[in-house]
Design a protein around this motif. Structure first.
Motif, PDB file in Angstrom:
ATOM      1  N   THR A   1      11.694  20.821 -26.724  1.00 33.81           N
ATOM      2  CA  THR A   1      10.327  20.983 -27.785  1.00 33.81           C
ATOM      3  C   THR A   1      10.442  20.732 -29.344  1.00 33.81           C
ATOM      4  OG1 THR A   1       8.425  21.324 -25.774  1.00 33.81           O
ATOM      5  CG2 THR A   1       7.747  22.041 -27.882  1.00 33.81           C
ATOM      6  N   LEU A   2      11.788  22.066 -29.753  1.00 35.69           N
ATOM      7  CA  LEU A   2      12.195  22.236 -30.666  1.00 35.69           C
ATOM      8  C   LEU A   2      12.942  21.497 -31.122  1.00 35.69           C
ATOM      9  CD1 LEU A   2      12.712  26.348 -30.929  1.00 35.69           C
ATOM     10  CD2 LEU A   2      10.798  25.001 -31.763  1.00 35.69           C
ATOM     11  N   LEU A   3      13.522  20.853 -30.538  1.00 32.31           N
ATOM     12  CA  LEU A   3      14.250  19.732 -31.011  1.00 32.31           C
ATOM     13  C   LEU A   3      13.843  18.501 -30.992  1.00 32.31           C
ATOM     14  CD1 LEU A   3      17.276  19.100 -31.432  1.00 32.31           C
ATOM     15  CD2 LEU A   3      17.787  17.832 -28.663  1.00 32.31           C
ATOM     16  N   ALA A   4      11.912  18.366 -30.922  1.00 28.23           N
ATOM     17  CA  ALA A   4      11.903  17.323 -30.891  1.00 28.23           C
ATOM     18  C   ALA A   4      11.059  17.033 -32.284  1.00 28.23           C
ATOM     19  CB  ALA A   4      11.016  16.791 -29.580  1.00 28.23           C
ATOM     20  N   GLY A   5      11.200  18.833 -32.652  1.00 21.58           N
ATOM     21  CA  GLY A   5      10.308  19.246 -34.086  1.00 21.58           C
ATOM     22  C   GLY A   5       8.734  19.138 -33.487  1.00 21.58           C
ATOM     23  N   ALA A   6       8.815  19.205 -32.075  1.00 23.91           N
ATOM     24  CA  ALA A   6       7.050  19.457 -32.120  1.00 23.91           C
ATOM     25  C   ALA A   6       6.409  20.948 -31.564  1.00 23.91           C
ATOM     26  CB  ALA A   6       6.613  19.150 -31.235  1.00 23.91           C
ATOM     27  N   VAL A   7       6.162  21.880 -31.525  1.00 25.51           N
ATOM     28  CA  VAL A   7       5.251  22.946 -31.149  1.00 25.51           C
ATOM     29  C   VAL A   7       5.176  24.027 -30.470  1.00 25.51           C
ATOM     30  CG1 VAL A   7       4.206  24.936 -32.597  1.00 25.51           C
ATOM     31  CG2 VAL A   7       4.957  23.165 -33.525  1.00 25.51           C
ATOM     32  N   PRO A   8       6.259  24.936 -29.424  1.00 25.95           N
ATOM     33  CA  PRO A   8       6.062  24.847 -28.359  1.00 25.95           C
ATOM     34  C   PRO A   8       5.416  26.111 -28.678  1.00 25.95           C
ATOM     35  CG  PRO A   8       8.201  25.665 -28.747  1.00 25.95           C
ATOM     36  CD  PRO A   8       7.672  24.690 -29.921  1.00 25.95           C
ATOM     37  N   ALA A   9       4.108  25.714 -27.410  1.00 23.97           N
ATOM     38  CA  ALA A   9       2.876  27.275 -27.529  1.00 23.97           C
ATOM     39  C   ALA A   9       3.133  27.487 -25.584  1.00 23.97           C
ATOM     40  CB  ALA A   9       1.806  27.022 -27.847  1.00 23.97           C
ATOM     41  N   PRO A  10       4.403  28.220 -25.607  1.00 24.05           N
ATOM     42  CA  PRO A  10       4.440  29.171 -23.768  1.00 24.05           C
ATOM     43  C   PRO A  10       3.235  29.744 -23.674  1.00 24.05           C
ATOM     44  CG  PRO A  10       6.120  29.891 -25.299  1.00 24.05           C
ATOM     45  CD  PRO A  10       5.239  29.174 -26.705  1.00 24.05           C
ATOM     46  N   LEU A  11       2.964  29.847 -22.634  1.00 28.32           N
ATOM     47  CA  LEU A  11       1.190  30.407 -22.149  1.00 28.32           C
ATOM     48  C   LEU A  11       2.186  31.169 -20.752  1.00 28.32           C
ATOM     49  CD1 LEU A  11      -1.261  27.176 -22.398  1.00 28.32           C
ATOM     50  CD2 LEU A  11      -0.328  29.127 -24.100  1.00 28.32           C
ATOM     51  N   ALA A  12       1.346  32.269 -19.748  1.00 27.31           N
ATOM     52  CA  ALA A  12       1.789  33.009 -19.116  1.00 27.31           C
ATOM     53  C   ALA A  12       1.068  31.501 -17.604  1.00 27.31           C
ATOM     54  CB  ALA A  12       0.697  34.052 -18.307  1.00 27.31           C
ATOM     55  N   PRO A  13       2.165  31.628 -17.113  1.00 34.21           N
ATOM     56  CA  PRO A  13       1.862  31.135 -16.073  1.00 34.21           C
ATOM     57  C   PRO A  13       1.111  32.018 -14.706  1.00 34.21           C
ATOM     58  CG  PRO A  13       4.424  31.937 -15.209  1.00 34.21           C
ATOM     59  CD  PRO A  13       2.941  32.443 -16.388  1.00 34.21           C
ATOM     60  N   PRO A  14       0.383  30.290 -13.815  1.00 34.40           N
ATOM     61  CA  PRO A  14      -0.189  31.197 -12.948  1.00 34.40           C
ATOM     62  C   PRO A  14       0.386  32.443 -12.247  1.00 34.40           C
ATOM     63  CG  PRO A  14      -0.413  29.355 -12.536  1.00 34.40           C
ATOM     64  CD  PRO A  14       0.632  29.153 -13.019  1.00 34.40           C
TER      65      PRO A  14
END
Length: 575
Positions: free
Chosen positions: A71-84
């Motif tokens: 995601t970083l390499l694509a230039g996008a912005v990662p938004a990590p979320l807690a899994p269930p």
């Protein structure tokens, strides 16, 4: 910079992921580079290019890391979320997803097959019906590091402007709903460099972690730092650690890891669960950095930990007290590596904002088995590029040694919060007022507790963490499996409510009630409530959500079922 490792990824170092059958799965950084570039190309093809938000809801550590880096390499912005798996209760998780999806407005969500239905429901509930899911099958990477997948992504830029948004990470939500923190490339790089200097991180180090990767301690300390520096990292999931803390210790006593980070709970838990004979043949003499943060440190539990590992080469000077939060990327202050962490005992019943804090006793973490009421662990000095001050209610800076609110400024500070509607909410012009109370003594920070989780009676502040520490120090048989304290005011009266999780004996309850009574004013009403195992509401990183529990208590019929063990519960004021 943080993506420079992609230019010449190592083939002999990389990521060791714990498998449930007791083995470890190794993936080299060269292979990670292939998978990250493959994911980046797929994200670009899906329209998730520069500046677009991509949420990550992933359990598997390697899938998470490759998705994050891609995601970083694509230039996008990662938004990590807690899994269930990180939050108990399906309905609570749906509500959580709805809040965070409304704030970050993702274009895509990278998730796993098991989570697809609940993630889709969360997106739809947040009005993000057009957002798409990408599952592991769509990101499969059967190639090898020397196949065409290793070629650079078209338009690849490894060095980004400091002011550009790099990451949205969420706070733990211990005092309310989790907040999205806007971490720029500048603040991310500054804090990574500060951590490297603070810990003296070198090419010879390796890291071990069981912390969740979606949260700052595990995300930056347990993943970003090792990958960016090209050092080996050993990763477990939290559930694996809880089942077998010995596997974590084996990383440091057999496999050569030299650094780790965990809340104080982790060290105390390992001391309780691991038997001395299980450490036979281990050597912890190379373990030089055991960072402790995220919560009030159980100094007695840590002393038991060092007593267990000491015969095998572990030194108390390796214990590194620290203070940090998502708003400063991860670290704000830390004890210099190799120095050892200080303990002080203060009069916790005489804390007044703006007044000096009296230190009654001193000790060293891990060397002296002291704890309970008034004992605090030093969190060191500010990391490189950061500034920390203690202020009063008006924001005026207080002299060293005075009690007040901790305020932070500097290069590691994020670019504000991601508001509920997706708009940026900046911090105050004079810096971030953390909501944490503390003081600086002999140049070192001591954190007392959350301002929102305290009560002031007759001018004196009493903190939930102090009462919890006092109860944890109670060695009466029949203690609960969990305990949380909340303060509040209703119908003109101040209350302290002690939530105990699991069965307790009448003797423990009587002793605990006497402890709380001895350190609280007579004007403070006291109630003990008892619930089944799992009743205490916790964040995805394990912190008790005290304020949430108090609020649920005032709304009959909501939340877990509690029975009154002694006292009478507070009731809301009439409307």
């Amino acid at each position: 910079m943080l993506l420079d490792w992609l230019s010449a990824p190592r083939t002999t170092r990389g990521i060791h992921v714990a498998c449930d059958d007791g083995t470890w799965r190794f993936t080299s950084y060269a292979r990670l580079a292939v998978d990250a570039r493959r994911i980046a190309r797929r994200l670009r093809a899906e329209g998730a290019g520069r500046g677009r938000v991509v949420s990550l809801v992933l359990d598997d550590p390697y899938r998470f890391i490759s998705a994050f880096m891609g995601t970083l390499l694509a230039g996008a912005v990662p938004a990590p979320l807690a899994p269930p798996t990180a939050l108990r209760g399906t309905e609570r998780y749906h509500a959580h997803l709805g809040r965070v999806f409304r704030a970050v407005r993702p274009e895509l969500v990278l998730t796993e097959d098991d989570h697809a239905a609940v993630v889709r429901r969360g997106l739809d509930g947040a009005g993000r019906t057009a957002a798409r899911l990408l599952l592991p099958g769509a990101l499969a990477s059967p190639g090898t590091p020397d196949d065409p997948g290793a070629d650079a992504v078209e338009g690849e830029v490894l060095d980004r402007p400091d002011g550009e948004l790099a990451l949205i990470q969420f706070t733990s939500g211990s005092t309310g709903d989790p907040k999205g923190v806007r971490v720029t490339w500048g603040s991310l790089a500054a804090n990574a460099e500060a951590c490297r200097r603070w810990l003296g991180w070198t090419d010879e180090d390796s890291f071990a972690s069981w912390l969740p990767l979606h949260h700052d301690m595990g995300l930056i300390g347990g993943m970003v730092m090792p990958v960016a520096t090209g050092t080996d990292v050993w990763l477990m999931r939290p559930q694996q650690f809880l089942r077998s803390p010995l596997r974590w210790l084996e990383c440091l006593g057999r496999r050569g890891a030299t650094l780790t980070t965990a809340p104080g709970f982790g060290y105390a838990y390992a001391a309780r669960r691991v038997r001395p004979e299980q450490l036979t043949g281990m050597d912890f003499s190379r373990w030089r950095g055991a960072v402790l943060g995220a919560e009030r440190i159980d100094s007695i539990g840590v002393a038991d930990f060092t007593a267990l590992l000491g015969p095998h080469g572990f030194a108390p000077r390796a214990l590194v007290g620290a203070y940090g939060l998502a708003e400063t990327t991860v670290a704000a202050s830390g004890v210099p590596a190799g120095r050892g962490s200080r303990l002080v005992r203060i009069d916790a019943t005489a804390l007044r904002v703006g007044e000096p804090v009296a230190v009654r006793e001193r000790a060293v973490l891990g060397e002296h088995r002291v704890g309970g009421e008034g004992w605090l662990t030093g969190c060191g000095v500010t990391v490189h590029g950061s500034e920390l001050t203690v202020v009063d209610a008006s924001g005026a800076e207080l002299p060293a040694g005075s009690f007040g609110e901790i305020r932070l400024r500097g290069r590691s500070l994020a670019d504000g919060y991601q508001g509920a509607t997706g708009a940026r909410v900046p911090f105050a012009p004079d810096g971030l007022r953390t909501g944490d109370a503390g003081f600086v003594e002999d140049g070192e920070l001591y954190v007392v507790g959350r301002i929102g989780e305290s009560v002031t009676v007759q001018g004196t502040s009493l903190y939930a963490e102090d009462v919890e520490a006092d109860l944890k120090d109670l060695r009466e048989p029949g203690a609960p499996v969990g305990c949380a304290v909340a303060f509040g005011s209703t119908q003109g009266a101040d209350h302290v409510v002690v939530f105990v999780e699991g069965r307790v004996t009448p003797d423990w309850l009587a002793a605990a009630r006497a402890r709380v009574s001895a350190r609280t004013p007579d004007t403070l009403r006291m109630t003990f409530l008892q619930g089944s195992r799992g009743s205490i509401s916790r964040t995805s990183s394990g912190k008790p959500r005290r304020r949430t529990m108090w609020e649920l208590l005032l709304r009959p019929g909501t939340g877990p079922r509690w029975t009154v063990a002694c006292g009478s519960p507070p009731v809301p004021a009439p409307v």
